[in-house]
Design an enzyme around this catalytic site. Structure first.
Site, PDB file in Angstrom:
ATOM      1  N   ASP A   7     -49.618  50.036 -99.220  1.00 38.02           N
ATOM      2  CA  ASP A   7     -48.195  50.251 -98.965  1.00 38.02           C
ATOM      3  C   ASP A   7     -47.558  48.878 -98.701  1.00 38.02           C
ATOM      4  O   ASP A   7     -47.087  48.234 -99.619  1.00 38.02           O
ATOM      5  CB  ASP A   7     -48.097  51.214 -97.771  1.00 38.02           C
ATOM      6  CG  ASP A   7     -46.683  51.668 -97.483  1.00 38.02           C
ATOM      7  OD1 ASP A   7     -45.805  51.463 -98.319  1.00 38.02           O
ATOM      8  OD2 ASP A   7     -46.442  52.235 -96.397  1.00 38.02           O
ATOM      9  N   SER A   8     -47.614  48.398 -97.458  1.00 41.56           N
ATOM     10  CA  SER A   8     -47.071  47.063 -97.176  1.00 41.56           C
ATOM     11  C   SER A   8     -48.057  45.963 -97.566  1.00 41.56           C
ATOM     12  O   SER A   8     -47.664  44.831 -97.818  1.00 41.56           O
ATOM     13  CB  SER A   8     -46.752  46.937 -95.688  1.00 41.56           C
ATOM     14  OG  SER A   8     -47.954  46.964 -94.935  1.00 41.56           O
ATOM     15  N   GLY A   9     -49.332  46.276 -97.581  1.00 41.61           N
ATOM     16  CA  GLY A   9     -50.359  45.272 -97.852  1.00 41.61           C
ATOM     17  C   GLY A   9     -50.988  44.709 -96.587  1.00 41.61           C
ATOM     18  O   GLY A   9     -51.968  43.960 -96.626  1.00 41.61           O
TER      19      GLY A   9
ATOM     20  N   THR B 297     -52.811  46.168 -94.202  1.00 40.27           N
ATOM     21  CA  THR B 297     -54.190  46.594 -93.962  1.00 40.27           C
ATOM     22  C   THR B 297     -55.174  45.841 -94.844  1.00 40.27           C
ATOM     23  O   THR B 297     -56.193  45.332 -94.365  1.00 40.27           O
ATOM     24  CB  THR B 297     -54.323  48.115 -94.206  1.00 40.27           C
ATOM     25  OG1 THR B 297     -53.366  48.789 -93.401  1.00 40.27           O
ATOM     26  CG2 THR B 297     -55.724  48.606 -93.867  1.00 40.27           C
TER      27      THR B 297
ATOM     28  N   GLY C 233     -58.819  57.702 -95.334  1.00 38.58           N
ATOM     29  CA  GLY C 233     -58.129  58.072 -96.575  1.00 38.58           C
ATOM     30  C   GLY C 233     -58.916  57.942 -97.856  1.00 38.58           C
ATOM     31  O   GLY C 233     -58.681  58.667 -98.813  1.00 38.58           O
TER      32      GLY C 233
ATOM     33  N   GLU D 109     -59.775  51.303-101.323  1.00 43.07           N
ATOM     34  CA  GLU D 109     -58.635  51.796-100.544  1.00 43.07           C
ATOM     35  C   GLU D 109     -58.012  53.012-101.214  1.00 43.07           C
ATOM     36  O   GLU D 109     -58.059  53.148-102.434  1.00 43.07           O
ATOM     37  CB  GLU D 109     -57.563  50.698-100.434  1.00 43.07           C
ATOM     38  CG  GLU D 109     -57.528  49.980 -99.114  1.00 43.07           C
ATOM     39  CD  GLU D 109     -56.982  50.824 -97.962  1.00 43.07           C
ATOM     40  OE1 GLU D 109     -57.047  52.069 -98.015  1.00 43.07           O
ATOM     41  OE2 GLU D 109     -56.506  50.222 -96.997  1.00 43.07           O
TER      42      GLU D 109
ATOM     43  N   LYS E  80     -47.871  51.044-103.948  1.00 42.78           N
ATOM     44  CA  LYS E  80     -46.403  51.161-103.959  1.00 42.78           C
ATOM     45  C   LYS E  80     -45.841  49.771-104.198  1.00 42.78           C
ATOM     46  O   LYS E  80     -45.605  49.027-103.242  1.00 42.78           O
ATOM     47  CB  LYS E  80     -45.908  51.710-102.617  1.00 42.78           C
ATOM     48  CG  LYS E  80     -46.335  53.134-102.322  1.00 42.78           C
ATOM     49  CD  LYS E  80     -45.801  53.576-100.963  1.00 42.78           C
ATOM     50  CE  LYS E  80     -46.315  54.931-100.575  1.00 42.78           C
ATOM     51  NZ  LYS E  80     -45.982  55.274 -99.166  1.00 42.78           N
TER      52      LYS E  80
HETATM   53  P1  5GP Z   1     -50.347  49.178 -95.505  1.00 42.00           P
HETATM   54  O1  5GP Z   1     -51.090  48.431 -94.448  1.00 42.00           O
HETATM   55  O2  5GP Z   1     -50.636  48.691 -96.900  1.00 42.00           O
HETATM   56  O3  5GP Z   1     -48.866  49.248 -95.221  1.00 42.00           O
HETATM   57  O4  5GP Z   1     -50.745  50.680 -95.405  1.00 42.00           O
HETATM   58  C1  5GP Z   1     -51.991  51.083 -95.689  1.00 42.00           C
HETATM   59  C2  5GP Z   1     -52.347  52.383 -95.008  1.00 42.00           C
HETATM   60  O5  5GP Z   1     -51.221  53.160 -94.573  1.00 42.00           O
HETATM   61  C3  5GP Z   1     -53.065  53.219 -96.023  1.00 42.00           C
HETATM   62  O6  5GP Z   1     -54.436  52.899 -96.060  1.00 42.00           O
HETATM   63  C4  5GP Z   1     -52.780  54.609 -95.515  1.00 42.00           C
HETATM   64  O7  5GP Z   1     -53.719  54.941 -94.529  1.00 42.00           O
HETATM   65  C5  5GP Z   1     -51.402  54.515 -94.897  1.00 42.00           C
HETATM   66  N1  5GP Z   1     -50.363  54.922 -95.878  1.00 42.00           N
HETATM   67  C6  5GP Z   1     -49.485  54.133 -96.527  1.00 42.00           C
HETATM   68  N2  5GP Z   1     -48.685  54.846 -97.350  1.00 42.00           N
HETATM   69  C7  5GP Z   1     -49.085  56.135 -97.225  1.00 42.00           C
HETATM   70  C8  5GP Z   1     -48.638  57.372 -97.825  1.00 42.00           C
HETATM   71  O8  5GP Z   1     -47.725  57.455 -98.649  1.00 42.00           O
HETATM   72  N3  5GP Z   1     -49.320  58.492 -97.446  1.00 42.00           N
HETATM   73  C9  5GP Z   1     -50.327  58.486 -96.549  1.00 42.00           C
HETATM   74  N4  5GP Z   1     -50.903  59.640 -96.255  1.00 42.00           N
HETATM   75  N5  5GP Z   1     -50.768  57.343 -95.963  1.00 42.00           N
HETATM   76  C10 5GP Z   1     -50.148  56.178 -96.292  1.00 42.00           C
HETATM   77 MG    MG Z   2     -56.175  53.677 -96.086  1.00 38.15          MG
END
Ligand code: 5GP
Ligand code: MG
Length: 175
Positions: free
Chosen positions: A103-105, A107, A45, A99, A131
């Site tokens: 989203d959730s944090g 990753t 991404g 990054e 977010k």
């Molecule tokens: P987290 O671990 O913070 O929940 O999510 C991180 C990863 O989820 C991001 O690096 C991305 O790859 C994917 N992701 C989260 N939200 C979105 C979104 O709204 N659109 C897309 N395309 N990917 C997302």
């Molecule tokens: Mg990503």
């Protein structure tokens, strides 16, 4: 805009992205002057964001990549799997994780924990999008490009089933 019968609503236009990227690059150039930081892009991404970002720096830097996949089942906290590790030795280096979106944090927390294991001198986190309504973060994010609503977004590197990464703006999918 409609592609393959999916309706996309633009939420951040190309001009706004490019001017924010320049601001972030200036901030990082000041912070890491003469420190030769290593920028680590989180694949896939962040590939467009990191390439625009480093081209706007006024300092020397290195670039590397890491690739992870995250899986979140219903009612689970989720797991993150390492798919490709960095190649560089980051011991005693200034590391900047780049990054696309937090989203959730989950990753970013996995990545920081893992990279800390290699004893870098510092770790900074830069994300184009956050977010804030969803993220449950126990660590500070140094630079945030834009805070957005908790919608699924695409474009500027972000995909929906591998589509739409090439779009120069950020869109949300119409429900
Ligand atoms: P987290 O671990 O913070 O929940 O999510 C991180 C990863 O989820 C991001 O690096 C991305 O790859 C994917 N992701 C989260 N939200 C979105 C979104 O709204 N659109 C897309 N395309 N990917 C997302
Ligand atoms: Mg990503």
């Amino acid at each position: 805009m409609e592609i393959n019968k999916i309706k996309l609503i633009k939420i951040i236009d190309e001009t706004a992205i490019q001017s924010r990227v320049k601001e972030i690059a200036t901030e990082l150039s000041n912070k890491f002057d003469n420190k030769k930081p290593i920028f680590i892009g989180v694949l896939n991404g962040s590939f467009i964001f990191i390439s625009d970002l480093v081209r706007n720096l006024s300092i020397n830097c290195e670039v590397d990549f890491i690739k992870v996949s995250s899986y979140k089942g219903q009612n689970t906290t989720g797991t993150v799997k390492l798919l490709k590790d960095i190649s560089a030795d980051i011991t005693n280096r200034h590391v900047v994780i780049v990054e696309d979106i937090i989203d959730s944090g989950l990753t970013i927390e996995f990545l920081v924990k893992r990279l800390k294991g290699a004893s870098p001198q510092s770790i900074s986190i830069v994300t184009l999008l956050l977010k804030p309504d969803i993220a449950k973060l126990s660590l500070p994010i140094d630079i945030i490009g834009f805070e957005i609503a908790p919608d699924f977004v695409v474009g500027y590197g972000l995909d929906y089933d591998q589509d739409f990464r090439h779009l120069p703006a950020v869109y949300r999918l119409e429900k």
